[in-house]
Design a protein around this motif. Structure first.
Motif, mmCIF file in Angstrom:
data_model
loop_
_atom_site.group_PDB
_atom_site.id
_atom_site.type_symbol
_atom_site.label_atom_id
_atom_site.label_comp_id
_atom_site.label_asym_id
_atom_site.label_seq_id
_atom_site.Cartn_x
_atom_site.Cartn_y
_atom_site.Cartn_z
ATOM 1 N N GLN A 32 -75.761 -4.159 -83.518
ATOM 2 C CA GLN A 32 -76.847 -3.188 -83.681
ATOM 3 C C GLN A 32 -77.632 -3.012 -82.385
ATOM 4 O O GLN A 32 -78.145 -1.933 -82.108
ATOM 5 C CB GLN A 32 -77.788 -3.625 -84.798
ATOM 6 N N ILE A 33 -77.713 -4.071 -81.578
ATOM 7 C CA ILE A 33 -78.465 -4.027 -80.328
ATOM 8 C C ILE A 33 -77.608 -3.490 -79.188
ATOM 9 O O ILE A 33 -78.051 -2.664 -78.395
ATOM 10 C CB ILE A 33 -78.993 -5.434 -79.962
ATOM 11 N N ILE A 34 -76.375 -3.970 -79.106
ATOM 12 C CA ILE A 34 -75.466 -3.622 -78.013
ATOM 13 C C ILE A 34 -74.322 -2.786 -78.571
ATOM 14 O O ILE A 34 -73.455 -3.314 -79.263
ATOM 15 C CB ILE A 34 -74.891 -4.903 -77.342
ATOM 16 N N PRO A 35 -74.280 -1.495 -78.270
ATOM 17 C CA PRO A 35 -73.221 -0.641 -78.834
ATOM 18 C C PRO A 35 -71.927 -0.703 -78.029
ATOM 19 O O PRO A 35 -71.424 0.306 -77.557
ATOM 20 C CB PRO A 35 -73.848 0.749 -78.783
ATOM 21 N N LEU A 36 -71.390 -1.897 -77.877
ATOM 22 C CA LEU A 36 -70.124 -2.092 -77.169
ATOM 23 C C LEU A 36 -69.118 -2.724 -78.115
ATOM 24 O O LEU A 36 -69.491 -3.438 -79.045
ATOM 25 C CB LEU A 36 -70.315 -2.998 -75.951
ATOM 26 N N ALA A 37 -67.853 -2.512 -77.854
ATOM 27 C CA ALA A 37 -66.803 -3.122 -78.660
ATOM 28 C C ALA A 37 -66.789 -4.631 -78.440
ATOM 29 O O ALA A 37 -67.190 -5.124 -77.383
ATOM 30 C CB ALA A 37 -65.448 -2.532 -78.274
ATOM 31 N N ASP A 38 -66.315 -5.360 -79.449
ATOM 32 C CA ASP A 38 -66.233 -6.817 -79.346
ATOM 33 C C ASP A 38 -65.425 -7.246 -78.127
ATOM 34 O O ASP A 38 -65.822 -8.166 -77.402
ATOM 35 C CB ASP A 38 -65.602 -7.414 -80.605
ATOM 36 N N THR A 39 -64.298 -6.586 -77.887
ATOM 37 C CA THR A 39 -63.459 -6.986 -76.751
ATOM 38 C C THR A 39 -64.168 -6.750 -75.425
ATOM 39 O O THR A 39 -64.014 -7.545 -74.492
ATOM 40 C CB THR A 39 -62.113 -6.230 -76.760
ATOM 41 N N THR A 40 -64.964 -5.701 -75.329
ATOM 42 C CA THR A 40 -65.730 -5.448 -74.105
ATOM 43 C C THR A 40 -66.748 -6.555 -73.885
ATOM 44 O O THR A 40 -66.894 -7.068 -72.774
ATOM 45 C CB THR A 40 -66.438 -4.080 -74.184
ATOM 46 N N ILE A 41 -67.437 -6.947 -74.944
ATOM 47 C CA ILE A 41 -68.424 -8.026 -74.845
ATOM 48 C C ILE A 41 -67.735 -9.329 -74.451
ATOM 49 O O ILE A 41 -68.215 -10.058 -73.577
ATOM 50 C CB ILE A 41 -69.209 -8.174 -76.158
ATOM 51 N N GLY A 48 -68.866 -13.514 -66.821
ATOM 52 C CA GLY A 48 -70.230 -13.945 -66.534
ATOM 53 C C GLY A 48 -71.222 -12.798 -66.439
ATOM 54 O O GLY A 48 -72.299 -12.959 -65.877
ATOM 55 N N GLU A 49 -70.891 -11.645 -67.015
ATOM 56 C CA GLU A 49 -71.743 -10.469 -66.944
ATOM 57 C C GLU A 49 -72.545 -10.239 -68.226
ATOM 58 O O GLU A 49 -73.271 -9.246 -68.329
ATOM 59 C CB GLU A 49 -70.881 -9.221 -66.681
ATOM 60 N N PHE A 50 -72.407 -11.120 -69.192
ATOM 61 C CA PHE A 50 -73.104 -10.978 -70.465
ATOM 62 C C PHE A 50 -73.460 -12.374 -70.953
ATOM 63 O O PHE A 50 -72.738 -13.335 -70.679
ATOM 64 C CB PHE A 50 -72.186 -10.277 -71.488
ATOM 65 N N TRP A 71 -80.856 -9.316 -70.813
ATOM 66 C CA TRP A 71 -79.701 -8.612 -70.270
ATOM 67 C C TRP A 71 -79.901 -7.100 -70.387
ATOM 68 O O TRP A 71 -79.627 -6.353 -69.450
ATOM 69 C CB TRP A 71 -78.430 -9.043 -70.999
ATOM 70 N N VAL A 72 -80.413 -6.643 -71.538
ATOM 71 C CA VAL A 72 -80.661 -5.217 -71.743
ATOM 72 C C VAL A 72 -81.700 -4.729 -70.731
ATOM 73 O O VAL A 72 -81.521 -3.685 -70.099
ATOM 74 C CB VAL A 72 -81.113 -4.924 -73.194
ATOM 75 N N GLU A 73 -82.786 -5.469 -70.561
ATOM 76 C CA GLU A 73 -83.819 -5.082 -69.602
ATOM 77 C C GLU A 73 -83.269 -5.030 -68.189
ATOM 78 O O GLU A 73 -83.603 -4.134 -67.416
ATOM 79 C CB GLU A 73 -85.018 -6.038 -69.678
ATOM 80 N N GLN A 74 -82.426 -5.979 -67.846
ATOM 81 C CA GLN A 74 -81.801 -6.007 -66.521
ATOM 82 C C GLN A 74 -80.921 -4.769 -66.330
ATOM 83 O O GLN A 74 -80.940 -4.152 -65.266
ATOM 84 C CB GLN A 74 -80.969 -7.278 -66.364
ATOM 85 N N ARG A 75 -80.179 -4.393 -67.362
ATOM 86 C CA ARG A 75 -79.319 -3.209 -67.270
ATOM 87 C C ARG A 75 -80.142 -1.935 -67.109
ATOM 88 O O ARG A 75 -79.710 -0.994 -66.454
ATOM 89 C CB ARG A 75 -78.440 -3.091 -68.512
ATOM 90 N N LYS A 76 -81.337 -1.899 -67.695
ATOM 91 C CA LYS A 76 -82.201 -0.733 -67.545
ATOM 92 C C LYS A 76 -82.644 -0.545 -66.098
ATOM 93 O O LYS A 76 -82.871 0.576 -65.654
ATOM 94 C CB LYS A 76 -83.453 -0.872 -68.427
ATOM 95 N N GLN A 77 -82.795 -1.659 -65.372
ATOM 96 C CA GLN A 77 -83.304 -1.610 -64.009
ATOM 97 C C GLN A 77 -82.244 -1.231 -62.975
ATOM 98 O O GLN A 77 -82.572 -0.873 -61.858
ATOM 99 C CB GLN A 77 -83.909 -2.972 -63.623
ATOM 100 N N VAL A 78 -80.961 -1.306 -63.347
ATOM 101 C CA VAL A 78 -79.884 -1.009 -62.408
ATOM 102 C C VAL A 78 -79.893 0.482 -62.098
ATOM 103 O O VAL A 78 -79.879 1.301 -63.012
ATOM 104 C CB VAL A 78 -78.515 -1.429 -63.002
ATOM 105 N N PRO A 79 -79.924 0.840 -60.800
ATOM 106 C CA PRO A 79 -79.915 2.274 -60.463
ATOM 107 C C PRO A 79 -78.590 2.912 -60.848
ATOM 108 O O PRO A 79 -77.533 2.301 -60.758
ATOM 109 C CB PRO A 79 -80.115 2.284 -58.942
ATOM 110 N N ARG A 80 -78.647 4.147 -61.289
ATOM 111 C CA ARG A 80 -77.452 4.845 -61.752
ATOM 112 C C ARG A 80 -76.787 5.654 -60.648
ATOM 113 O O ARG A 80 -75.762 6.272 -60.865
ATOM 114 C CB ARG A 80 -77.816 5.777 -62.900
ATOM 115 N N SER A 81 -77.337 5.684 -59.463
ATOM 116 C CA SER A 81 -76.811 6.544 -58.410
ATOM 117 C C SER A 81 -75.399 6.152 -57.980
ATOM 118 O O SER A 81 -74.617 6.993 -57.575
ATOM 119 C CB SER A 81 -77.745 6.518 -57.195
ATOM 120 N N GLY A 82 -75.039 4.881 -58.075
ATOM 121 C CA GLY A 82 -73.717 4.429 -57.649
ATOM 122 C C GLY A 82 -72.635 4.657 -58.679
ATOM 123 O O GLY A 82 -71.461 4.445 -58.405
ATOM 124 N N VAL A 83 -73.008 5.105 -59.871
ATOM 125 C CA VAL A 83 -72.029 5.312 -60.930
ATOM 126 C C VAL A 83 -71.368 6.670 -60.729
ATOM 127 O O VAL A 83 -72.034 7.689 -60.646
ATOM 128 C CB VAL A 83 -72.704 5.249 -62.322
#
Length: 103
Positions: A32-41, A48-50, A71-83
């Motif tokens: 419910q918190i992380i909308p990723l597939a189990d295999t991705t998690i 070591g990324e989660f 982890w969610v807060e950290q992901r919010k802070q990552v700039p999106r320009s490199g994507v």
């Protein structure tokens, strides 16, 4: 929900205790918190990324809610320009024709 008065009043967060009680969540709550597939998690955990899960019992796997929220807060802070977006002209199925308005 986290951040509400009712959530903070849950018995997992006793204010008078000196023990550091931390709330854990099971797979259903994590989904419910992380909308990723189990295999991705699982792959992100392996790299070591989660936050890593741990076993409470041989059949009960949980994650530390504070680690997941951090982890969610950290992901919010990552700039999106490199994507970068994938090049749709290189797709094998439904390739975009030259001169198309898409892309």
């Amino acid at each position: 929900m986290p951040g509400t008065a009712a959530y903070e009043a849950l018995p997992q967060f006793p204010s008078h205790s000196s023990l550091p009680f931390r709330r854990t969540i099971r797979r259903g709550e994590l989904r419910q918190i992380i909308p990723l597939a189990d295999t991705t998690i699982y792959e992100m955990e392996r790299r070591g990324e989660f936050p890593r899960r741990f076993n409470l019992t041989p059949r009960c796997v949980v994650w530390d809610l504070a680690e997941v929220e951090a982890w969610v807060e950290q992901r919010k802070q990552v700039p999106r320009s490199g994507v970068s977006k994938p090049d749709v002209h290189l797709r094998k199925t439904r390739p975009v024709r030259t001169g198309s308005s898409e892309g």
